[in-house]
Design a protein around this motif. Structure first.
Motif, short mmCIF file in Angstrom:
data_model
loop_
_atom_site.label_atom_id
_atom_site.label_comp_id
_atom_site.label_asym_id
_atom_site.label_seq_id
_atom_site.Cartn_x
_atom_site.Cartn_y
_atom_site.Cartn_z
N ALA A 179 70.71 17.96 51.85
CA ALA A 179 70.28 17.41 53.32
C ALA A 179 69.07 16.43 52.83
O ALA A 179 69.08 15.06 53.58
CB ALA A 179 70.02 18.28 54.46
N SER A 180 68.36 16.10 51.14
CA SER A 180 67.33 15.49 51.41
C SER A 180 67.61 14.30 50.95
O SER A 180 67.22 13.01 51.60
CB SER A 180 65.78 15.62 50.77
OG SER A 180 65.43 17.29 50.96
N GLN A 206 60.51 7.40 49.61
CA GLN A 206 61.00 7.29 48.05
C GLN A 206 60.85 8.64 47.68
O GLN A 206 62.17 8.30 46.69
CB GLN A 206 59.71 6.57 47.85
CG GLN A 206 58.98 5.00 48.21
CD GLN A 206 58.30 4.65 48.04
OE1 GLN A 206 57.36 5.22 47.61
NE2 GLN A 206 57.79 3.15 47.72
N ARG A 207 61.00 9.39 48.06
CA ARG A 207 61.36 10.97 46.97
C ARG A 207 61.05 11.88 48.67
O ARG A 207 59.80 12.01 48.82
CB ARG A 207 60.14 11.28 46.33
CG ARG A 207 60.10 12.35 45.24
CD ARG A 207 59.36 12.79 44.28
NE ARG A 207 59.51 13.84 43.87
CZ ARG A 207 59.27 14.56 42.47
NH1 ARG A 207 57.63 13.67 42.62
NH2 ARG A 207 59.29 15.32 42.02
N ALA A 237 62.67 20.22 59.26
CA ALA A 237 63.88 20.63 59.48
C ALA A 237 64.82 20.86 58.66
O ALA A 237 65.86 21.27 58.93
CB ALA A 237 64.46 18.92 59.83
N LEU A 238 64.70 20.70 57.42
CA LEU A 238 65.53 21.32 56.17
C LEU A 238 65.01 22.70 55.54
O LEU A 238 66.35 23.22 55.26
CB LEU A 238 64.29 20.57 54.68
CG LEU A 238 64.70 19.02 55.02
CD1 LEU A 238 63.68 18.38 53.53
CD2 LEU A 238 65.88 18.40 54.44
N GLU A 249 74.46 17.69 56.91
CA GLU A 249 74.56 16.46 57.68
C GLU A 249 73.66 16.07 58.74
O GLU A 249 73.63 15.25 59.43
CB GLU A 249 75.74 15.67 57.96
CG GLU A 249 76.70 16.73 58.46
CD GLU A 249 77.07 18.15 57.85
OE1 GLU A 249 77.56 18.92 58.65
OE2 GLU A 249 76.53 18.22 56.64
N TRP A 250 73.28 16.68 59.61
CA TRP A 250 72.13 17.25 60.80
C TRP A 250 71.10 16.51 60.63
O TRP A 250 70.52 15.52 61.58
CB TRP A 250 72.30 18.92 61.37
CG TRP A 250 71.54 18.68 61.91
CD1 TRP A 250 71.35 18.39 63.44
CD2 TRP A 250 69.66 19.43 61.99
NE1 TRP A 250 70.61 18.98 64.45
CE2 TRP A 250 69.09 19.48 63.46
CE3 TRP A 250 69.00 19.63 60.91
CZ2 TRP A 250 68.36 19.45 63.59
CZ3 TRP A 250 67.71 20.00 61.15
CH2 TRP A 250 66.99 20.20 62.34
N CYS A 251 70.39 16.85 59.16
CA CYS A 251 68.97 15.83 59.12
C CYS A 251 69.18 14.55 59.39
O CYS A 251 68.08 13.79 60.37
CB CYS A 251 67.98 16.26 57.71
SG CYS A 251 67.96 18.02 57.94
N ALA A 252 70.71 14.02 58.69
CA ALA A 252 70.36 12.60 58.53
C ALA A 252 71.43 11.60 59.79
O ALA A 252 70.51 10.64 60.62
CB ALA A 252 71.78 12.19 57.80
#
Length: 299
Positions: A179-180, A206-207, A237-238, A249-252
């Motif tokens: 997810a990240s 960036q990371r 969220a993660l 995919e929910w985080c995106a």
């Protein structure tokens, strides 16, 4: 008889006005944020900047105000915060020792004095003269944070209890890592930021990755800058993904939101530490300030 004419008294040449310029200092700072109401000065609150400003003002006998690379929230720690302060040049001699020790750098005596003035939960690690274009906040290229959790059945070992969040539920680190990856890049992170008037929520992440060592799970987060509560919100969220309450995919999908999402809670402050700030070479500092001050808009 008329009195003799009076001669004008000779006037001495005017002395030039004494102009005292400022010397900009860079300070590297570490603190345990547990008992602070954050970095920024707040009336009636114990804050990191408030404690440091008071100590520096006492030593220099003139008001001193620090500006930091990142204004950490209440309960958030730092091992590598960076700040700058402008000190009048005629006050600078108060930073020096009357009996200097051979081999000491210029501001080691000031560091020693601050160690006596400051409480034990904040330390000034280093002080140097900063280049003329240096700005702790606006010159920064990126900030690095680490968030740590423990899933051990007993919680967190006492020596780490102030810096690691206990988490009683199992976490799927692989799912959080997947997810990240979808959150990296230049994006609008409005869903992950508390609203601040006039501030942009567009950031370049960036990371964002995870590592695990037994029960200890760590997130490593780097961005050019962070908006208010962004790191803790990303981690929160993660964690929902790691507990399988949400798919990766929910985080995106949250990136399409235009305001802070209420679908998840920010992770507790105690696990978060500012661990580094990067700056460009001295001859690129002024250009970096111009870039940073240019308010981003969705493109």
């Amino acid at each position: 008889m008329r009195p003799p004419p009076t001669r004008p008294r000779p006037t001495s040449p005017k002395r030039p006005l004494r102009i005292s310029g400022d010397v900009r200092l860079r300070l590297d700072i570490a603190y345990d944020g547990t008992d602070f109401a954050g970095w920024a000065v707040q009336a009636g609150q114990r804050t990191v900047a408030g404690v440091l400003d008071e100590a520096l003002t006492t030593i220099f006998r003139t008001p001193v105000r620090l500006r930091a690379a990142g204004r950490t929230d209440a309960g958030v720690h730092a091992t590598a915060q960076v700040a700058h302060a402008d000190v009048p040049s005629d006050a600078l001699p108060r930073a020096y020792s009357r009996s200097p020790r051979p081999g000491d750098a210029e501001f080691v005596p000031l560091i020693r004095r601050l160690a006596r003035f400051l409480p034990e939960d904040v330390r000034v690690i280093n002080i140097v003269r900063a280049p003329k274009d240096f700005d702790a906040r606006f010159s920064a290229l990126r900030r690095h944070y680490r968030y740590r959790l423990s899933t051990a059945p007993y919680g967190v070992e006492p020596q780490l209890a102030r810096y690691v969040t206990p988490w009683s539920r199992d976490l799927d680190v692989a799912a959080m890592t997947a997810a990240s990856r979808e959150l990296l890049g230049l994006r609008d992170f409005a869903a992950f930021c508390r609203h601040r008037e006039g501030a942009t929520t567009i950031r370049e992440l960036q990371r964002l990755d995870w590592s695990q060592d037994g029960h200890l799970i760590s997130a490593h987060v780097t961005a050019d800058a962070f908006c208010w509560s962004m790191v803790r919100s990303l981690v929160g969220a993660l964690l929902a993904v790691g507990e399988h309450r949400r798919p990766p995919e929910w985080c995106a999908e949250l990136l399409t939101a235009t305001s802070r999402s209420s679908d998840f809670a920010a992770a507790p402050a105690r696990g978060l530490t500012l661990i580094g700030v990067d700056y460009p070479a001295d001859d690129q500092l002024a250009a970096r300030v111009l870039i940073t001050r240019d308010l981003r808009t969705p493109g």
